[in-house]
Design an enzyme around this catalytic site. Sequence first.
Site, short mmCIF file in Angstrom:
data_model
loop_
_atom_site.label_atom_id
_atom_site.label_comp_id
_atom_site.label_asym_id
_atom_site.label_seq_id
_atom_site.Cartn_x
_atom_site.Cartn_y
_atom_site.Cartn_z
N SER A 91 12.91 36.72 2.00
CA SER A 91 14.28 36.53 1.52
C SER A 91 14.81 35.18 1.96
O SER A 91 14.92 34.89 3.17
CB SER A 91 15.18 37.64 2.06
N HIS B 179 12.61 36.58 -2.66
CA HIS B 179 13.81 37.40 -2.83
C HIS B 179 15.06 36.52 -2.71
O HIS B 179 15.23 35.78 -1.74
CB HIS B 179 13.81 38.48 -1.75
N ASP C 227 19.20 36.54 -2.72
CA ASP C 227 20.37 37.41 -2.53
C ASP C 227 21.63 36.73 -3.02
O ASP C 227 22.05 35.71 -2.45
CB ASP C 227 20.52 37.72 -1.03
N MET D 91 25.60 37.08 -3.46
CA MET D 91 26.75 37.87 -2.97
C MET D 91 28.05 37.22 -3.41
O MET D 91 28.18 35.99 -3.34
CB MET D 91 26.73 37.90 -1.44
N HIS E 150 18.49 39.65 -6.43
CA HIS E 150 19.24 40.83 -6.01
C HIS E 150 20.73 40.53 -6.10
O HIS E 150 21.27 39.80 -5.28
CB HIS E 150 18.81 41.17 -4.56
N MET F 44 24.37 41.29 -5.60
CA MET F 44 25.37 42.10 -4.90
C MET F 44 26.72 41.62 -5.37
O MET F 44 27.50 41.01 -4.62
CB MET F 44 25.18 41.92 -3.38
N MET G 103 18.24 49.95 -0.35
CA MET G 103 18.83 49.18 0.75
C MET G 103 18.63 49.94 2.05
O MET G 103 19.07 51.09 2.18
CB MET G 103 20.32 48.95 0.52
N ASP H 126 14.66 46.83 1.36
CA ASP H 126 15.35 45.58 1.71
C ASP H 126 16.29 45.80 2.88
O ASP H 126 17.27 46.56 2.77
CB ASP H 126 16.12 45.10 0.47
C1 DX5 Z 1 21.10 41.98 2.72
C2 DX5 Z 1 20.13 41.36 1.76
C3 DX5 Z 1 18.74 41.23 2.29
C4 DX5 Z 1 18.62 40.35 3.50
C5 DX5 Z 1 17.55 40.95 4.35
O1 DX5 Z 1 22.28 42.23 2.06
O2 DX5 Z 1 20.03 42.13 0.57
O3 DX5 Z 1 17.84 40.82 1.28
O4 DX5 Z 1 18.27 39.03 3.19
O5 DX5 Z 1 17.53 40.31 5.56
P1 DX5 Z 1 16.74 40.88 6.81
O6 DX5 Z 1 15.28 41.00 6.41
O7 DX5 Z 1 16.98 39.86 7.87
O8 DX5 Z 1 17.32 42.23 7.14
ZN ZN Z 2 18.40 41.57 -0.85
#
Ligand code: DX5
Ligand code: ZN
Length: 217
Positions: A8, A33, A35, A37, A66, A68, A137, A175
């Site tokens: 990620s 990956h 993310d 947000m 991903h 969010m 999650m 994840d």
């Molecule tokens: C959290 C993200 C994850 C995050 C995971 O909201 O969706 O993808 O990057 O990070 P680690 O592996 O550090 O928990």
């Molecule tokens: Zn994620």
Amino acid sequence: MAHIVAPSLLAADFTELGQALRLVDESPAEWLHLDIMDGVFVPNISYGIPVIKAIRPLTRKVFDTHLMIVDPDRYITAFKEAGADVLTVHLEACTHLHRTVQAIKAAGMKAGVSLNPHTPVAGLEDILPDLDLVLIMSVNPGFGGQRFIENTYRKLDQLVDLRERRGASALIEVDGGVGRENAARLVAHGADVLVAGSSVFGAPDPGKAIHDLLLAG
Ligand code: DX5
Ligand code: ZN
């Protein structure tokens, strides 16, 4: 099937994104990956479409995106144009999830649906055969580096059962809080894709951390 590792980017050094991309590109990790947000669906803001577009030429790895964010339908085409290969939306963010999934596929991407830790797997009963991926999650979304929620194993067992019962073939991704200490057990419970942020980019040797995750299980 051997499992896939998806480092990620959220945990990478943002002043050295090119270096992070090279590291993943030269590693046996098949996916990256990403993310996204929005500060509304989750209490944090990460990076967005221009960043995906900027890093797309640096690797041919699968961009596992991903979202969010609320109202993801508004951005499906933009993510495709930026270079996303897999687009995952949250079940909790979609009123018309079936329509959203079809729109992602029509745009030429693989469609994923993610469940927050409190959302039961049973909510996927009617949509599972339409999905390419389910993202479980294993922390509350919004931040990297959080502690893994143990109930995830139970959810994986339920999802594997449901997938079989529905004759579906969606990949199962986990994840949050994933590292070498729980990777083998997650794979044993049916995880096909392991997302790992801090356990890869926070490791003294991120390349070795990816290898260790791949050897698990
Ligand atoms: C959290 C993200 C994850 C995050 C995971 O909201 O969706 O993808 O990057 O990070 P680690 O592996 O550090 O928990
Ligand atoms: Zn994620």
